[in-house]
Design an enzyme around this catalytic site. Structure first.
Site, PDB file in Angstrom:
ATOM      1  N   ASP A  32      -1.652  -2.661  -4.120  1.00  0.00           N
ATOM      2  CA  ASP A  32      -1.979  -1.232  -4.050  1.00  0.00           C
ATOM      3  C   ASP A  32      -0.711  -0.542  -4.444  1.00  0.00           C
ATOM      4  O   ASP A  32      -0.183   0.036  -3.566  1.00  0.00           O
ATOM      5  CB  ASP A  32      -2.691  -0.738  -2.909  1.00  0.00           C
ATOM      6  CG  ASP A  32      -4.294  -1.282  -2.683  1.00  0.00           C
ATOM      7  OD1 ASP A  32      -4.671  -1.681  -3.822  1.00  0.00           O
ATOM      8  OD2 ASP A  32      -4.776  -0.737  -1.943  1.00  0.00           O
ATOM      9  N   HIS A  46     -10.572  -2.877   7.386  1.00  0.00           N
ATOM     10  CA  HIS A  46     -11.279  -3.489   6.430  1.00  0.00           C
ATOM     11  C   HIS A  46     -11.907  -4.596   7.107  1.00  0.00           C
ATOM     12  O   HIS A  46     -13.147  -5.486   6.665  1.00  0.00           O
ATOM     13  CB  HIS A  46     -10.476  -3.909   5.174  1.00  0.00           C
ATOM     14  CG  HIS A  46     -10.321  -2.716   4.120  1.00  0.00           C
ATOM     15  ND1 HIS A  46      -9.009  -2.355   4.106  1.00  0.00           N
ATOM     16  CD2 HIS A  46     -11.071  -2.117   3.487  1.00  0.00           C
ATOM     17  CE1 HIS A  46      -8.902  -1.313   3.320  1.00  0.00           C
ATOM     18  NE2 HIS A  46     -10.112  -1.238   2.867  1.00  0.00           N
ATOM     19  N   HIS A  79      -3.699  -4.186   2.271  1.00  0.00           N
ATOM     20  CA  HIS A  79      -4.949  -3.651   2.285  1.00  0.00           C
ATOM     21  C   HIS A  79      -5.324  -2.836   3.524  1.00  0.00           C
ATOM     22  O   HIS A  79      -5.689  -1.794   3.198  1.00  0.00           O
ATOM     23  CB  HIS A  79      -5.995  -5.002   2.147  1.00  0.00           C
ATOM     24  CG  HIS A  79      -7.191  -4.635   1.627  1.00  0.00           C
ATOM     25  ND1 HIS A  79      -7.510  -3.692   0.591  1.00  0.00           N
ATOM     26  CD2 HIS A  79      -8.289  -5.018   2.178  1.00  0.00           C
ATOM     27  CE1 HIS A  79      -8.832  -3.576   0.600  1.00  0.00           C
ATOM     28  NE2 HIS A  79      -9.250  -4.481   1.452  1.00  0.00           N
ATOM     29  N   ASP A  80      -5.067  -3.615   4.694  1.00  0.00           N
ATOM     30  CA  ASP A  80      -5.014  -2.637   5.866  1.00  0.00           C
ATOM     31  C   ASP A  80      -3.911  -2.026   6.146  1.00  0.00           C
ATOM     32  O   ASP A  80      -2.770  -2.526   6.085  1.00  0.00           O
ATOM     33  CB  ASP A  80      -5.438  -3.460   7.254  1.00  0.00           C
ATOM     34  CG  ASP A  80      -7.074  -3.689   7.296  1.00  0.00           C
ATOM     35  OD1 ASP A  80      -7.661  -2.951   6.591  1.00  0.00           O
ATOM     36  OD2 ASP A  80      -7.367  -4.571   8.164  1.00  0.00           O
ATOM     37  N   HIS A  81      -4.012  -0.653   6.174  1.00  0.00           N
ATOM     38  CA  HIS A  81      -2.923   0.257   6.278  1.00  0.00           C
ATOM     39  C   HIS A  81      -2.367   0.374   7.523  1.00  0.00           C
ATOM     40  O   HIS A  81      -2.228   1.292   8.345  1.00  0.00           O
ATOM     41  CB  HIS A  81      -3.462   1.557   5.750  1.00  0.00           C
ATOM     42  CG  HIS A  81      -3.611   1.880   4.432  1.00  0.00           C
ATOM     43  ND1 HIS A  81      -3.926   3.001   3.711  1.00  0.00           N
ATOM     44  CD2 HIS A  81      -3.825   0.769   3.610  1.00  0.00           C
ATOM     45  CE1 HIS A  81      -4.286   2.672   2.378  1.00  0.00           C
ATOM     46  NE2 HIS A  81      -4.286   1.391   2.363  1.00  0.00           N
ATOM     47  N   ASN A  96      -6.560  -4.010  -4.897  1.00  0.00           N
ATOM     48  CA  ASN A  96      -7.916  -3.488  -5.664  1.00  0.00           C
ATOM     49  C   ASN A  96      -7.562  -2.109  -6.281  1.00  0.00           C
ATOM     50  O   ASN A  96      -8.237  -1.953  -7.264  1.00  0.00           O
ATOM     51  CB  ASN A  96      -9.097  -3.348  -4.478  1.00  0.00           C
ATOM     52  CG  ASN A  96      -8.678  -2.498  -3.156  1.00  0.00           C
ATOM     53  OD1 ASN A  96      -7.646  -3.152  -2.618  1.00  0.00           O
ATOM     54  ND2 ASN A  96      -9.098  -1.464  -2.817  1.00  0.00           N
ATOM     55  N   HIS A 108      -3.197  -9.716  -1.460  1.00  0.00           N
ATOM     56  CA  HIS A 108      -3.301  -8.378  -1.180  1.00  0.00           C
ATOM     57  C   HIS A 108      -4.434  -8.042   0.064  1.00  0.00           C
ATOM     58  O   HIS A 108      -4.070  -7.545   1.053  1.00  0.00           O
ATOM     59  CB  HIS A 108      -3.899  -7.292  -2.248  1.00  0.00           C
ATOM     60  CG  HIS A 108      -4.232  -5.939  -1.871  1.00  0.00           C
ATOM     61  ND1 HIS A 108      -3.290  -5.209  -1.483  1.00  0.00           N
ATOM     62  CD2 HIS A 108      -5.430  -5.407  -1.748  1.00  0.00           C
ATOM     63  CE1 HIS A 108      -3.684  -4.063  -1.030  1.00  0.00           C
ATOM     64  NE2 HIS A 108      -5.083  -4.179  -1.214  1.00  0.00           N
ATOM     65  N   ASP A 131       0.689  -1.149  -0.218  1.00  0.00           N
ATOM     66  CA  ASP A 131      -0.119  -0.020  -0.023  1.00  0.00           C
ATOM     67  C   ASP A 131       0.857   1.294   0.050  1.00  0.00           C
ATOM     68  O   ASP A 131       0.756   2.215   0.796  1.00  0.00           O
ATOM     69  CB  ASP A 131      -0.991  -0.140   1.138  1.00  0.00           C
ATOM     70  CG  ASP A 131      -1.824  -1.384   1.427  1.00  0.00           C
ATOM     71  OD1 ASP A 131      -2.873  -1.234   0.812  1.00  0.00           O
ATOM     72  OD2 ASP A 131      -1.456  -2.431   1.747  1.00  0.00           O
ATOM     73  N   TYR A 163      -1.543   4.442  -6.261  1.00  0.00           N
ATOM     74  CA  TYR A 163      -2.880   5.007  -5.943  1.00  0.00           C
ATOM     75  C   TYR A 163      -2.963   6.299  -6.920  1.00  0.00           C
ATOM     76  O   TYR A 163      -2.184   6.947  -7.438  1.00  0.00           O
ATOM     77  CB  TYR A 163      -2.702   5.670  -4.436  1.00  0.00           C
ATOM     78  CG  TYR A 163      -2.853   4.670  -3.430  1.00  0.00           C
ATOM     79  CD1 TYR A 163      -4.021   4.077  -2.996  1.00  0.00           C
ATOM     80  CD2 TYR A 163      -1.522   4.052  -3.028  1.00  0.00           C
ATOM     81  CE1 TYR A 163      -3.989   3.205  -1.918  1.00  0.00           C
ATOM     82  CE2 TYR A 163      -1.650   3.186  -2.007  1.00  0.00           C
ATOM     83  CZ  TYR A 163      -3.056   2.506  -1.474  1.00  0.00           C
ATOM     84  OH  TYR A 163      -3.017   1.494  -0.378  1.00  0.00           O
TER      85      TYR A 163
END
Length: 332
Positions: free
Chosen positions: A83, A224, A250-252, A121, A215, A50, A86
């Site tokens: 990710d 999430h 996915h989770d930051h 995503n 991811h 991410d 962005y």
């Protein structure tokens, strides 16, 4: 600038199936890549996710610390948990974001190794095939990205899984976002073949260690929450094949959950840039070994009998470290 954008070539052995995969969206068989271990049969690498924000949200600071740790550990490669760009992936192979978010950010000498990337995503909101294109590897020889693939490295097998097509809401309720599903449709056929291939590859693996990289989260106390589709469709395969860890973004945040039932380590490394302060859900405190709601990354050093894992914050401070051991007599 030329010194930044021209990198040494670090060879990776690819089977013929890799090149077929680029031309044909059908999975058929997961591409297999080889990453040589060190002479002593050990391996070390970093994990970040991410991250692709053109240096913003402390991305450059994380990159700096990755360079320092990468040098100290003499890393062999880097794993990205997705990710990568962005907010909406790459627009094409000539999108300047490839330089602005990757080439010109991760400039430390120790990071001039192969980067093995999965798609997130946000990557699916752009031109997915741009990230998969060999043109990017010509621009920067570090870049390796397939939808799903296997990385063989002696004592370790890594199974990279394309998790975004598993998530229903991207198809049924995408909101204002547009997703690039070329190479995925028809969806059910794609998912059926993907899950079958992952299961088959895991069963065939003779490696001492087996790690799966995707991811999306499976178990998380983060923003999430658990990804229901992965819990239902992918997790049973992971448990049945006795993997050691599932590694995701996915989770930051930075997070470690040890599943009390299966013993699988669920490791989130999604702190490459923007983080979510204070965004944490309740979780069994016996399972939740680390939750850090800030930027950072993870390292892993592996031998036949042990894996040393460390999480670092944006300043390079050690947040959490532990060792997973394996009995040689049963590790096969």
């Amino acid at each position: 600038m030329a010194s930044i954008r021209q990198h040494m070539f670090f060879p990776v052995l690819l089977t013929a199936s890799v090149f077929c995969f680029c031309a044909n969206p059908s999975l058929a068989e997961l591409p297999r890549l080889k990453q040589p271990a060190k002479a002593d049969n050990s391996l070390s690498f970093l994990v970040v996710g991410d991250w692709g924000r053109k240096g913003e949200y402390n991305q450059t600071l994380v990159a700096k610390q990755m360079g320092i740790v990468g040098k100290n550990l003499d890393i062999d490669f880097v794993i990205s948990t997705g990710d990568n760009f962005y907010e909406d992936g790459l627009k094409g192979v000539d999108d300047p974001a490839f330089y602005e978010s990757f080439v010109d950010i991760y400039t430390a000498p120790s990071l001039q190794k192969q980067w093995y990337n999965v798609l997130g995503n946000h990557d699916y909101r752009g031109d997915v095939e741009a990230q998969l294109s060999p043109v990017l590897k010509v621009k920067d020889s570090r870049w390796i990205c397939f939808r799903s693939f296997i990385l063989n490295s002696g004592i370790v097998d890594f199974f990279f899984v394309d998790t975004t097509p598993l998530v229903d809401k991207y198809f049924t309720d995408p909101g204002d976002d547009t997703y690039d599903w070329k190479g995925v449709l028809p969806r059910q056929a794609y998912l059926s073949e993907l899950l079958e291939d992952v299961d088959s590859a895991l069963k065939q693996s003779k490696a001492k260690w087996k790690f799966v990289v995707g991811h999306h989260t499976i178990k998380t106390a983060g923003h999430h929450g658990n990804t229901l589709e992965l819990e239902e469709q992918l997790l049973p395969i992971l448990k049945a094949n006795d993997i050691d860890a599932y590694i995701n973004g996915h989770d930051h945040c930075l997070e470690r959950i040890t599943d009390s039932e299966s013993g699988i380590e669920f490791l989130t490394s999604g702190g490459g840039s923007k983080a979510w302060r204070g965004d944490i859900k309740r979780w069994n405190k016996e399972e939740l070994k680390l939750y850090y709601d800030g930027q950072g990354f993870m390292s892993m050093q592996i031998t036949e009998t042990r894996a040393d894992v460390i999480f670092y914050d944006v300043y390079g401070n050690v947040l959490h470290k532990w060792t997973i051991t394996k009995d040689l007599s049963t590790a096969a």
